[in-house]
Design a protein around this motif. Structure first.
Motif, PDB file in Angstrom:
ATOM      1  N   ALA A  13      30.929  17.025  15.145  1.00 24.32           N
ATOM      2  CA  ALA A  13      31.985  16.053  14.849  1.00 24.32           C
ATOM      3  C   ALA A  13      31.389  14.773  14.280  1.00 24.32           C
ATOM      4  N   LEU A  14      30.321  14.312  14.885  1.00 24.96           N
ATOM      5  CA  LEU A  14      29.661  13.085  14.424  1.00 24.96           C
ATOM      6  C   LEU A  14      29.170  13.224  12.987  1.00 24.96           C
ATOM      7  N   THR A  15      28.598  14.364  12.678  1.00 25.66           N
ATOM      8  CA  THR A  15      27.957  14.527  11.374  1.00 25.66           C
ATOM      9  C   THR A  15      28.899  15.064  10.297  1.00 25.66           C
ATOM     10  N   HIS A  16      30.195  15.202  10.642  1.00 22.99           N
ATOM     11  CA  HIS A  16      31.199  15.552   9.635  1.00 22.99           C
ATOM     12  C   HIS A  16      32.308  14.505   9.631  1.00 22.99           C
ATOM     13  N   ASP A  72      16.522  16.994   9.905  1.00 26.57           N
ATOM     14  CA  ASP A  72      16.135  18.370  10.200  1.00 26.57           C
ATOM     15  C   ASP A  72      17.374  19.013  10.800  1.00 26.57           C
ATOM     16  N   PRO A  73      17.353  20.297  11.174  1.00 30.40           N
ATOM     17  CA  PRO A  73      18.597  20.948  11.589  1.00 30.40           C
ATOM     18  C   PRO A  73      19.310  20.298  12.780  1.00 30.40           C
ATOM     19  N   HIS A  74      18.625  19.398  13.523  1.00 25.53           N
ATOM     20  CA  HIS A  74      19.263  18.848  14.717  1.00 25.53           C
ATOM     21  C   HIS A  74      19.302  17.321  14.738  1.00 25.53           C
ATOM     22  N   VAL A  75      19.114  16.691  13.591  1.00 31.86           N
ATOM     23  CA  VAL A  75      19.169  15.229  13.524  1.00 31.86           C
ATOM     24  C   VAL A  75      20.146  14.830  12.432  1.00 31.86           C
ATOM     25  N   GLY A  76      21.091  13.953  12.761  1.00 30.89           N
ATOM     26  CA  GLY A  76      22.062  13.487  11.773  1.00 30.89           C
ATOM     27  C   GLY A  76      22.122  11.981  11.709  1.00 30.89           C
ATOM     28  N   VAL A  77      22.403  11.466  10.505  1.00 32.85           N
ATOM     29  CA  VAL A  77      22.563  10.029  10.300  1.00 32.85           C
ATOM     30  C   VAL A  77      24.053   9.728  10.228  1.00 32.85           C
ATOM     31  N   VAL A  78      24.504   8.768  11.050  1.00 32.46           N
ATOM     32  CA  VAL A  78      25.931   8.483  11.178  1.00 32.46           C
ATOM     33  C   VAL A  78      26.185   7.007  10.919  1.00 32.46           C
ATOM     34  N   GLU A  79      27.207   6.705  10.109  1.00 33.96           N
ATOM     35  CA  GLU A  79      27.579   5.320   9.848  1.00 33.96           C
ATOM     36  C   GLU A  79      28.086   4.642  11.117  1.00 33.96           C
ATOM     37  N   VAL A  80      27.760   3.357  11.267  1.00 34.42           N
ATOM     38  CA  VAL A  80      28.296   2.558  12.368  1.00 34.42           C
ATOM     39  C   VAL A  80      29.565   1.867  11.857  1.00 34.42           C
ATOM     40  N   ALA A 133      37.645  15.247  12.486  1.00 34.68           N
ATOM     41  CA  ALA A 133      36.588  14.967  11.512  1.00 34.68           C
ATOM     42  C   ALA A 133      36.678  15.901  10.315  1.00 34.68           C
ATOM     43  N   GLU A 134      37.234  17.090  10.514  1.00 27.30           N
ATOM     44  CA  GLU A 134      37.325  18.076   9.437  1.00 27.30           C
ATOM     45  C   GLU A 134      38.573  17.900   8.567  1.00 27.30           C
ATOM     46  N   LEU A 135      39.453  16.956   8.963  1.00 29.95           N
ATOM     47  CA  LEU A 135      40.666  16.699   8.193  1.00 29.95           C
ATOM     48  C   LEU A 135      40.382  15.726   7.054  1.00 29.95           C
ATOM     49  N   GLU A 136      41.283  15.716   6.074  1.00 28.80           N
ATOM     50  CA  GLU A 136      41.238  14.689   5.028  1.00 28.80           C
ATOM     51  C   GLU A 136      41.595  13.345   5.662  1.00 28.80           C
ATOM     52  N   ILE A 168      46.548   7.009  19.143  1.00 32.44           N
ATOM     53  CA  ILE A 168      45.127   6.818  19.481  1.00 32.44           C
ATOM     54  C   ILE A 168      44.709   5.436  18.987  1.00 32.44           C
ATOM     55  N   GLN A 169      44.274   4.580  19.911  1.00 36.27           N
ATOM     56  CA  GLN A 169      43.908   3.201  19.563  1.00 36.27           C
ATOM     57  C   GLN A 169      42.672   3.177  18.649  1.00 36.27           C
ATOM     58  N   GLU A 170      41.680   3.983  18.997  1.00 38.14           N
ATOM     59  CA  GLU A 170      40.436   4.040  18.227  1.00 38.14           C
ATOM     60  C   GLU A 170      39.843   5.435  18.381  1.00 38.14           C
ATOM     61  N   PRO A 171      39.419   6.073  17.283  1.00 35.32           N
ATOM     62  CA  PRO A 171      38.821   7.408  17.411  1.00 35.32           C
ATOM     63  C   PRO A 171      37.663   7.416  18.402  1.00 35.32           C
ATOM     64  N   GLY A 172      37.542   8.503  19.157  1.00 39.44           N
ATOM     65  CA  GLY A 172      36.488   8.624  20.156  1.00 39.44           C
ATOM     66  C   GLY A 172      35.098   8.494  19.553  1.00 39.44           C
ATOM     67  N   LEU A 173      34.920   8.998  18.328  1.00 42.54           N
ATOM     68  CA  LEU A 173      33.607   8.915  17.692  1.00 42.54           C
ATOM     69  C   LEU A 173      33.222   7.464  17.424  1.00 42.54           C
ATOM     70  N   ASN A 174      34.184   6.658  16.998  1.00 42.03           N
ATOM     71  CA  ASN A 174      33.892   5.232  16.783  1.00 42.03           C
ATOM     72  C   ASN A 174      33.454   4.570  18.077  1.00 42.03           C
ATOM     73  N   ARG A 175      34.165   4.899  19.159  1.00 41.15           N
ATOM     74  CA  ARG A 175      33.814   4.313  20.456  1.00 41.15           C
ATOM     75  C   ARG A 175      32.415   4.752  20.881  1.00 41.15           C
ATOM     76  N   LEU A 176      32.097   6.017  20.623  1.00 40.40           N
ATOM     77  CA  LEU A 176      30.781   6.540  20.989  1.00 40.40           C
ATOM     78  C   LEU A 176      29.672   5.875  20.168  1.00 40.40           C
ATOM     79  N   ILE A 177      29.864   5.772  18.860  1.00 44.50           N
ATOM     80  CA  ILE A 177      28.846   5.174  18.001  1.00 44.50           C
ATOM     81  C   ILE A 177      28.621   3.718  18.388  1.00 44.50           C
ATOM     82  N   ASN A 178      29.712   2.985  18.597  1.00 49.11           N
ATOM     83  CA  ASN A 178      29.576   1.578  18.973  1.00 49.11           C
ATOM     84  C   ASN A 178      28.949   1.421  20.350  1.00 49.11           C
TER      85      ASN A 178
END
Length: 367
Positions: A21-24, A38-46, A248-251, A264-274
């Motif tokens: 989810a994070l990497t898509h 590598d296959p198990h490391v992803g870069v995610v925008e903050v 994450a897979e939706l447009e 939803i006040q804020e997506p869970g991924l945003n809360r996790l990244i922050n």
């Protein structure tokens, strides 16, 4: 390599779902594309709403957010500290990250296998925690064995290290993490050198069901685990990994529609990244150069010269001064011209401590 958060936990608790989810998460290709190192490391925008204001003020051609690295670490099993399963690999991967996101399953699902017939988040958390503590205990005991002879014959540095190691051994033997050891400033370098796994900051993430996430009502199981998780002194967050992956897979338009529909006040991924950003004690500063507005990451307490080095290593030795615009002034004036007219652009030297939200122009000697 940037700051890294390792995603850990037992098998089948939702680690890989969360990572996927994070990497898509819809990173715009023209800005900062998601890339797999590598296959198990992803870069995610903050996520950072301040970039929108900077875009309106400066009208850059390009806006580049700062990023975090997330590492999907293989599932741990009981006995990992003794090499069971992928234990050694799991524990060595933890050593390479700066912080840990410990995923614990908090939902029932007969279609998803688990380590036990009965779901028990507290027990699951403690299995992983115990293996980490056992590995740290082994590390400490090995170091004691290595230096005890020198300490006995009066080597003062070794005697001091032995005292620290004995205290750590006692702490770990009682099931307490290395983080709970009260370090004196002169001991910090030695503690870091030990690279103890339980010394890393931890965010406990309760992986809840989609229904629980969309209803906003936590189950009795989640509430009970949350109370326990907070009692450990770690940060705690709930996210539905399945729901986040679906969104994450939706447009983008479809995603926003669902967010509004489910309130939803804020997506869970945003809360996790922050939360990961906060866990690592990071702040963001911004630059506006070559018509590009870019966010950069430094640790709290970083000097301007070290911030410059984040952009390019040569900037540290070429540093002359920094022109600083504080975020509160940017919000108030919303204009570069007004900030200049009101004397709100501050000239600072290399030892200036960067504040969160500073917009900085570095003046450099010719390279």
């Amino acid at each position: 390599m940037g700051f890294k958060c390792g995603i850990i936990g037992l098998p089948n608790v939702g680690k890989s779902t969360l990572f996927n989810a994070l990497t898509h998460a819809g990173v715009a290709m023209e800005n900062y594309p998601f890339c797999t190192i590598d296959p198990h490391v992803g870069v995610v925008e903050v996520p950072d709403k301040r970039l929108e204001l900077l875009k309106n003020i400066y009208h850059p051609e390009k806006v580049i957010p700062t990023t975090l690295h997330f590492v999907d670490i293989a599932g741990l099993v009981r006995g990992a500290s003794k090499g069971e399963g992928l234990g050694n690999q799991f524990l060595s991967h933890i050593q390479t990250v700066d912080a840990l996101v410990h995923v614990v399953r908090c939902f029932e699902d007969p279609n998803v296998a688990h380590i036990d017939e009965r779901l028990d988040p507290k027990r699951d958390f403690e299995i992983v925690e115990t293996e980490i503590l056992l590995k740290d205990l082994e590390t400490v005991e090995n170091r004691i064995h290595k230096i005890q002879a020198k300490a006995r014959i009066g080597d003062q540095q070794m005697k001091k290290q032995m005292a620290i190691l004995e205290e750590l051994k006692e702490l770990l033997s009682k099931g307490k993490s290395a983080k709970s050891y009260h370090t004196h400033p002169e001991e910090e370098a030695f503690i870091r050198e030990l690279a103890l796994l339980s010394n890393k900051p931890v965010l406990i993430l309760g992986n809840i069901s989609e229904d629980e996430a969309t209803s906003g009502k936590k189950s009795a199981l989640t509430q009970e685990f949350e109370k326990f998780a907070l009692s450990t002194g770690n940060l705690f967050l709930t996210v539905s990994a399945n729901l986040e992956l679906e969104m994450a897979e939706l447009e983008p338009d479809e995603r926003q529609l669902l967010i509004r529909e489910w309130h939803i006040q804020e997506p869970g991924l945003n809360r996790l990244i922050n939360a990961g950003y906060s866990l690592l004690k990071l702040i963001t500063f911004f630059t506006m150069e070559s018509n590009i507005c870019q966010a950069w990451t430094v640790t709290v307490g970083s000097a301007a010269v070290k911030a410059a080095a984040q952009i390019h290593s040569s900037f540290e030795e070429r540093f002359i001064r920094a022109e600083i615009r504080h975020w509160s002034d940017i919000e108030k004036t919303r204009s570069e011209r007004l900030m200049h007219d009101q004397g709100l652009t501050h000239i600072e030297g290399k030892n200036y401590i960067v504040k969160d939200g500073d917009v900085i122009t570095f003046k450099l000697a010719p390279g």
